[in-house]
Design a protein around this motif. Structure first.
Motif, PDB file in Angstrom:
ATOM      1  N   GLN A   1       0.832  -1.209   0.000  1.00  0.00           N
ATOM      2  CA  GLN A   1       0.000   0.000   0.000  1.00  0.00           C
ATOM      3  C   GLN A   1       0.866   1.259   0.000  1.00  0.00           C
ATOM      4  O   GLN A   1       0.565   2.225  -0.718  1.00  0.00           O
ATOM      5  CB  GLN A   1      -0.933   0.003   1.215  1.00  0.00           C
ATOM      6  N   ASP A   2       1.935   1.239   0.812  1.00  0.00           N
ATOM      7  CA  ASP A   2       2.835   2.395   0.818  1.00  0.00           C
ATOM      8  C   ASP A   2       3.493   2.575  -0.542  1.00  0.00           C
ATOM      9  O   ASP A   2       3.673   3.700  -1.016  1.00  0.00           O
ATOM     10  CB  ASP A   2       3.917   2.216   1.883  1.00  0.00           C
TER      11      ASP A   2
ATOM     12  N   ALA B   1       2.277   1.582  -3.495  1.00  0.00           N
ATOM     13  CA  ALA B   1       1.273   2.062  -4.450  1.00  0.00           C
ATOM     14  C   ALA B   1       1.022   3.553  -4.254  1.00  0.00           C
ATOM     15  O   ALA B   1       0.950   4.318  -5.223  1.00  0.00           O
ATOM     16  CB  ALA B   1      -0.028   1.282  -4.278  1.00  0.00           C
ATOM     17  N   ARG B   2       0.929   3.975  -2.993  1.00  0.00           N
ATOM     18  CA  ARG B   2       0.679   5.392  -2.732  1.00  0.00           C
ATOM     19  C   ARG B   2       1.869   6.242  -3.179  1.00  0.00           C
ATOM     20  O   ARG B   2       1.690   7.340  -3.719  1.00  0.00           O
ATOM     21  CB  ARG B   2       0.409   5.627  -1.246  1.00  0.00           C
TER      22      ARG B   2
ATOM     23  N   LEU C   1       1.663   6.579  -6.983  1.00  0.00           N
ATOM     24  CA  LEU C   1       0.562   7.479  -7.327  1.00  0.00           C
ATOM     25  C   LEU C   1       0.916   8.926  -6.982  1.00  0.00           C
ATOM     26  O   LEU C   1       0.602   9.847  -7.744  1.00  0.00           O
ATOM     27  CB  LEU C   1      -0.705   7.054  -6.587  1.00  0.00           C
TER      28      LEU C   1
ATOM     29  N   LEU D   1      -4.902  11.225  -2.839  1.00  0.00           N
ATOM     30  CA  LEU D   1      -4.022  10.054  -2.840  1.00  0.00           C
ATOM     31  C   LEU D   1      -4.511   8.999  -1.868  1.00  0.00           C
ATOM     32  O   LEU D   1      -4.435   7.795  -2.156  1.00  0.00           O
ATOM     33  CB  LEU D   1      -2.596  10.481  -2.505  1.00  0.00           C
ATOM     34  N   ASP D   2      -5.016   9.427  -0.710  1.00  0.00           N
ATOM     35  CA  ASP D   2      -5.590   8.460   0.234  1.00  0.00           C
ATOM     36  C   ASP D   2      -6.759   7.727  -0.410  1.00  0.00           C
ATOM     37  O   ASP D   2      -6.888   6.497  -0.296  1.00  0.00           O
ATOM     38  CB  ASP D   2      -6.069   9.172   1.503  1.00  0.00           C
TER      39      ASP D   2
ATOM     40  N   THR E   1      -5.513   5.367  -3.269  1.00  0.00           N
ATOM     41  CA  THR E   1      -4.889   4.158  -2.722  1.00  0.00           C
ATOM     42  C   THR E   1      -5.944   3.199  -2.203  1.00  0.00           C
ATOM     43  O   THR E   1      -5.850   1.980  -2.406  1.00  0.00           O
ATOM     44  CB  THR E   1      -3.911   4.533  -1.594  1.00  0.00           C
TER      45      THR E   1
ATOM     46  N   THR F   1      -6.657  -0.507  -3.701  1.00  0.00           N
ATOM     47  CA  THR F   1      -6.606  -1.649  -2.781  1.00  0.00           C
ATOM     48  C   THR F   1      -7.906  -2.439  -2.826  1.00  0.00           C
ATOM     49  O   THR F   1      -7.898  -3.671  -2.918  1.00  0.00           O
ATOM     50  CB  THR F   1      -6.337  -1.159  -1.343  1.00  0.00           C
TER      51      THR F   1
END
Length: 221
Positions: free
Chosen positions: A92-93, A95-96, A99, A208-209, A212, A216
């Protein structure tokens, strides 16, 4: 015969510098005036170079446009490479981080969005190049989503080939849908009344949050 040097630059170095000047000028002119209203004269004036150099390097306005778009694609790939190389700890980190790097790159210069995604609809040949660019974005999105799926334990390495193939096809479909939505968002912001030299108006942190979370959720469906 030794190569002649002017202003400390060889002939090849001067040619490379002129090439980059034309790419910069093409990006500015195509974004501001649009493909249909742009001329070689406009580009040469913006570059501060003679048409002779333009025709030596490109030959046609179409060739310059393709080169400008190709440089945008190269810049996007390099942006992703650097974000991945930074080594965020988890899927996840990671991917963020990718992005965020892409959003920052596009937001800082909306001319890239205008040329690569809007003006590239002008001709069938440009649309083919645009299709390849968007497909590469979708492939990137699928690569970001696969570790998110695997982290959740939804990927069964011992599954049948048909099952694995189906899951990958579903992931690719989700990636394409998300990519299309992102492209529409960027195009709508780039096409706002603000001058093309301004940044795209996006509040990046909450966006971005949200992105993500979307990536996910789609990966783990």
């Amino acid at each position: 015969m030794p190569e002649r040097v002017y202003a400390g630059l060889s002939a090849d170095e001067r040619s490379t510098r002129r090439f980059e000047q034309f790419l910069d000028a093409g990006l500015a002119v195509f974004a501001e005036r649009g493909w249909a209203a742009s001329t070689v004269t406009d580009v040469c004036r913006a570059a501060g170079l003679s048409p002779r150099y333009f025709y030596e390097l490109f030959g046609t306005r179409e060739e310059l446009f393709r080169a400008v778009t190709a440089r945008i694609a190269d810049d996007v790939r390099e942006t992703v490479r650097r974000a991945v190389a930074a080594g965020a700890p988890g899927p996840q980190d990671r991917a963020r981080a990718v992005l965020a790097a892409l959003a920052d790159w596009f937001v800082r210069d909306p001319r890239a969005v205008q040329v690569a995604l809007v003006e590239s609809l002008a001709t069938p040949e440009f649309r083919r190049q645009r299709h390849e660019l968007v497909a590469s974005f979708s492939t990137l999105a699928a690569r970001l989503m696969r570790p998110l799926r695997d982290e959740a334990g939804t990927h069964d390495g011992a599954g049948t080939r048909d099952g694995a193939g189906t899951r990958d096809e579903e992931l690719a479909t989700s990636a394409t849908v998300l990519t299309g939505g992102l492209i529409e968002l960027l195009m709508s912001r780039a096409g706002s009344p603000a001058p093309m030299t301004d940044e795209i108006d996006l509040d990046l942190d909450p966006l971005l949050d949200h992105l993500t979370a979307l990536f996910t959720a789609a990966a783990r469906m």
